[in-house]
Each structure stands twice: as structure tokens, then as C-alpha cells.
Motif scaffolding. Sequence first.
Motif, PDB file in Angstrom:
ATOM      1  N   SER A 133     -17.027  -1.522   5.132  1.00 27.88           N
ATOM      2  CA  SER A 133     -17.075  -2.819   4.159  1.00 27.88           C
ATOM      3  C   SER A 133     -16.166  -1.904   2.604  1.00 27.88           C
ATOM      4  N   SER A 135     -15.732  -1.832  -1.509  1.00 29.91           N
ATOM      5  CA  SER A 135     -16.161  -2.617  -2.790  1.00 29.91           C
ATOM      6  C   SER A 135     -15.053  -4.156  -2.889  1.00 29.91           C
ATOM      7  N   SER A 136     -14.306  -3.659  -2.996  1.00 30.05           N
ATOM      8  CA  SER A 136     -13.760  -4.941  -3.173  1.00 30.05           C
ATOM      9  C   SER A 136     -12.299  -5.159  -2.004  1.00 30.05           C
ATOM     10  N   VAL A 145     -12.412   2.611  -5.733  1.00 28.41           N
ATOM     11  CA  VAL A 145     -12.273   1.241  -4.744  1.00 28.41           C
ATOM     12  C   VAL A 145     -13.416   2.951  -3.457  1.00 28.41           C
ATOM     13  N   THR A 146     -14.498   1.880  -3.018  1.00 27.33           N
ATOM     14  CA  THR A 146     -14.825   2.751  -1.473  1.00 27.33           C
ATOM     15  C   THR A 146     -14.996   1.864  -0.492  1.00 27.33           C
ATOM     16  N   SER A 148     -16.784   2.441   2.702  1.00 30.73           N
ATOM     17  CA  SER A 148     -18.436   2.903   3.794  1.00 30.73           C
ATOM     18  C   SER A 148     -18.144   2.239   4.827  1.00 30.73           C
ATOM     19  N   PHE A 185     -19.374   7.268   3.381  1.00 32.04           N
ATOM     20  CA  PHE A 185     -18.477   6.964   2.472  1.00 32.04           C
ATOM     21  C   PHE A 185     -16.839   7.894   2.202  1.00 32.04           C
ATOM     22  N   ARG A 187     -14.644   7.619  -1.199  1.00 35.37           N
ATOM     23  CA  ARG A 187     -13.923   7.099  -2.962  1.00 35.37           C
ATOM     24  C   ARG A 187     -13.099   7.453  -3.381  1.00 35.37           C
TER      25      ARG A 187
END
Length: 481
Positions: A133, A135-136, A145-146, A148, A185, A187
Motif C-alpha cells: 500500500s 500512503s498517497s 510518501v510511505t 508499506s 515500509f 519512507r
Amino acid sequence: MMLLECFIFVVITILMTGAQCEETEVFAEAGSQAVLPCKCGPSSPYPSNIIWTKDRKGTVWRKGKNGLQFWGSSFLPKENQRLQCPHSQFERGDYSLQINNVRKGDGGIYTCKVDHGDQVIENVVILRIMEVSISSLVPVWGNDVTISCNVTPCPHGAAIQWMLNNSPVMSQTGIILNGNAVESFVREKATARLTGNWTCVVGYKGNKWQASAALTVKGIIHPSKDNTKVYAAVGSAVTLPCVFSPGLTPSNTLWEKLKPESIFRPIPGRLSASFSPPSPSSQFPLDKSASLKEVGFEDEGRYRCSGTVEGQRLTRNMQLVVAKIDSRTTSKERGTVTLTCQLSDSSDVTDYEWVHVVYDLNGTQSIGSIQKGKTLSISKMSENQGEWACRFYGTEGILGNVTSHIQLMSGLNGQKSSDPSDNTAAVVGLSLLLLVLLLVLVKMCKNHQRRKRIFQYPALETIVHNTSIEREERERKREKK
């Protein structure tokens, strides 16, 4: 504490299997189909009862002696189509359970129990759901932005590796244990470097499974990266691209030419007179491209396009590489023109190619001879005069071209042959021409003066004319006598 929970979970799983059970690991990516195996062999008698349960807590799917099917409460009627156990496989002893469009909550321990009357066979399947997934989904350039990777339930002792466009990721990563799940994750600040397909690879018990997600960064999409080179020929028009992502509303857009010495801290310079900025009333508000109407060799260099989007100042640098053809007539070889293909930056050029462009009587263009090399030597007396195009190539194909006409270029350079015999013949011919013109001019002047003198005394001319006529008459009368 979380590690202890994972360990207890694995121990319970082993204890539940018992000696009569077979345990299987199944990894599935979220959104895909998971097949939980349960095979007893084709020689087994037709079962009287088949039941699938999850985590020893409830029934998932069951088929009784009367042939009716039953779905557990975790799969509501509207979701029944996600779960099926194909009857067509029963004759082969295959009672595998299929789960379509698997979700994170589908992960866990499943038990298949097949009742053959005097024999009961149980299989235990651990279904682990992998999900990548972001984050945006479409972050703006410069924002956090992350990415995961979640695996549920957690595989104790698994190794997780990240890949971006099939290449290992060297970015800073971390791992979080969250109850019965493990999450890895990445980042970063959103840049074009992060654009592409992110893949989470999980290595466990000698096998590898993977899940992927695509990441697109909003910003300036064309050119897609900084320091992109744009090639143009001297005298031609060129467009410097600057196109923003759909859905953005750029403001305060600006074009600048950067000074050559401003490598680390760009310093704006002066734009040329032929530079044409984007029109504010353009029908394409995302296209902020600029143009140069007539490129000069001095227009080469670095340019920068910038605009503000969602509070972020987005910039894109690009380099304009200008090409031209230098022509000179050699003194050693009589009547030979040497053409040289020159670029303001040839660092990406791997090959040069000269193409002779030929036109027929109808003006149709065709390709004549082709020669390799940065320079080209052509004799003025050969059939290869006319238009020549220099094509220059990089590792990914043609970069651009520039065209020259031999006669035109030699005339512009104003170069003449240095052969003494040619010079002497030219001087003699010119002298004779001037002498003839001078004689004709003198003759015309004499005739003009003569007419001018006669016209000054018209009466005298009449008397002379009459006297001449009378004399002729007297002579004729004498001859008759």
C-alpha cells in the motif's frame, strides 16, 4: 511482546496439526485468488461430509451428506461468490478451497476435514496475505510518501526485500510488528526517482513470494527527469517542454536560462530575443512549454521551468544542445569542401552519419549515398554536390540532425581557390571584357558628338544638300548632249 505472540501462534499451529494432519503454507497477494489445498487421493471413497473451518472458531464452507452447501457467517450471502469448492474436482480427491479477491482479513489458519465414514482426513493450511500500500496513491513532488508491505499473519523468520522496477531499493526501510502482522515500509520524499512498480519480496523457508503496487508522482511529467537534453539545429525552431500532471493547477510559472557557471546554485541569465514564453491564455493549462523561433548557436545552455503546485515549488532543468555545420575549402586539394558536424555538447553522441538528399524533377525527396564520420569531404566537381544532412546518434537512437548545402555554404564563407593558373585566367578574362566595354563606349560617344554638331546648323545642312542635288542634275544633262 509482539515477537512472543508470533512464536506462540506458530507453536499452536504445530500442535493443532497432530500426527494425522498435513500443514501447508500459502501466500497470496491481496486482490488475487488463493487456493487452499486439500487432496486425499483419487482412490478414496466419495466423502459423506466436507467441512472447511478457520482458526478453529467457525465454519467457512461445508457440504453435508444431503449435498447442500453452507457458508459461514464470515462470508455473507453477497460474498458467497468469493468462496467456492469445485465439485468437478471431488472425483479426483481434490477438495481445495478457492477464495477470490482475498483481503487482509482472510489471512489465518484454515482446516479441511473430509469424512469418509470410517476415516477422517484433516489438512491444515496457513493463508498469509501480502499487500503493498502507498500512503498517497498519487503524491505531489516533494511531499512525504510511505510505501508499506503488510504480511498477515506474520511469518516468523521471514526476510523482506524491496524492488523498484526490478532493481533492489537502497532507500531507508523499517519493519513494524503489529499484533499478528508484520509490516515493512519505505519512507521518502516524492520524486520522479520513486515512480514505477514497487515490489515486496518475502523469502520464507526457501521459497519467495511477492506483491506489487504502482506509484506515480504528480509534478512535471515532461520532461520526466532533470537535465534532459533537447537537440536543435541552428536556424530552426525548437520547443522546450514543460508539461504538468493532469489534475494539477500550476501557478506562478516561470522560465529562466541558467548561467554556465551556476552548477550547484543555479543563477538566472538573460533569455534571447527569439525566446517565446507560454501564452497565459493557452487552451492547455497544464502545458507550460516555451519555444525558440530561430535557434542561434549562442542559445545553447541550461534552461529551467518552474511552477507552484499545492504550496510546493516544482522545477525542471533541461539542456538545449545546438548543432551546426562548419564548411571550409581546403587549399591542398583543389576544389574540395570539408563539412564538419559540430554540437555545443557532444558527450552523448556515439555516432555521426552523413546522408545525401536528392530531389527529382517533381521535387520528390530521396536518400542518396550515406557516409560515416563527423567530417565529410566532397569535391566540387563530383556528383555529390547539393544537400547533405548530418545525423547524430546516441545509445538509444537518433538524437537529431542538421542540414547543409555545399554551394550555399562555400559561398557564405567567401573562400576562393588559391591555384595561380585559375587566378591568371580570371584576371585576363576580366581585362578583355573591360576593354571591349570601353571601345563600345568610345564609339557611342563619337556618334553622339557627330549628331550633336550637325543638328546645331540645320540651314547649312539644307544648302549643302540642295547644292549637291543641282550638281548631279547638271552632270546628267551634259551626258545626254
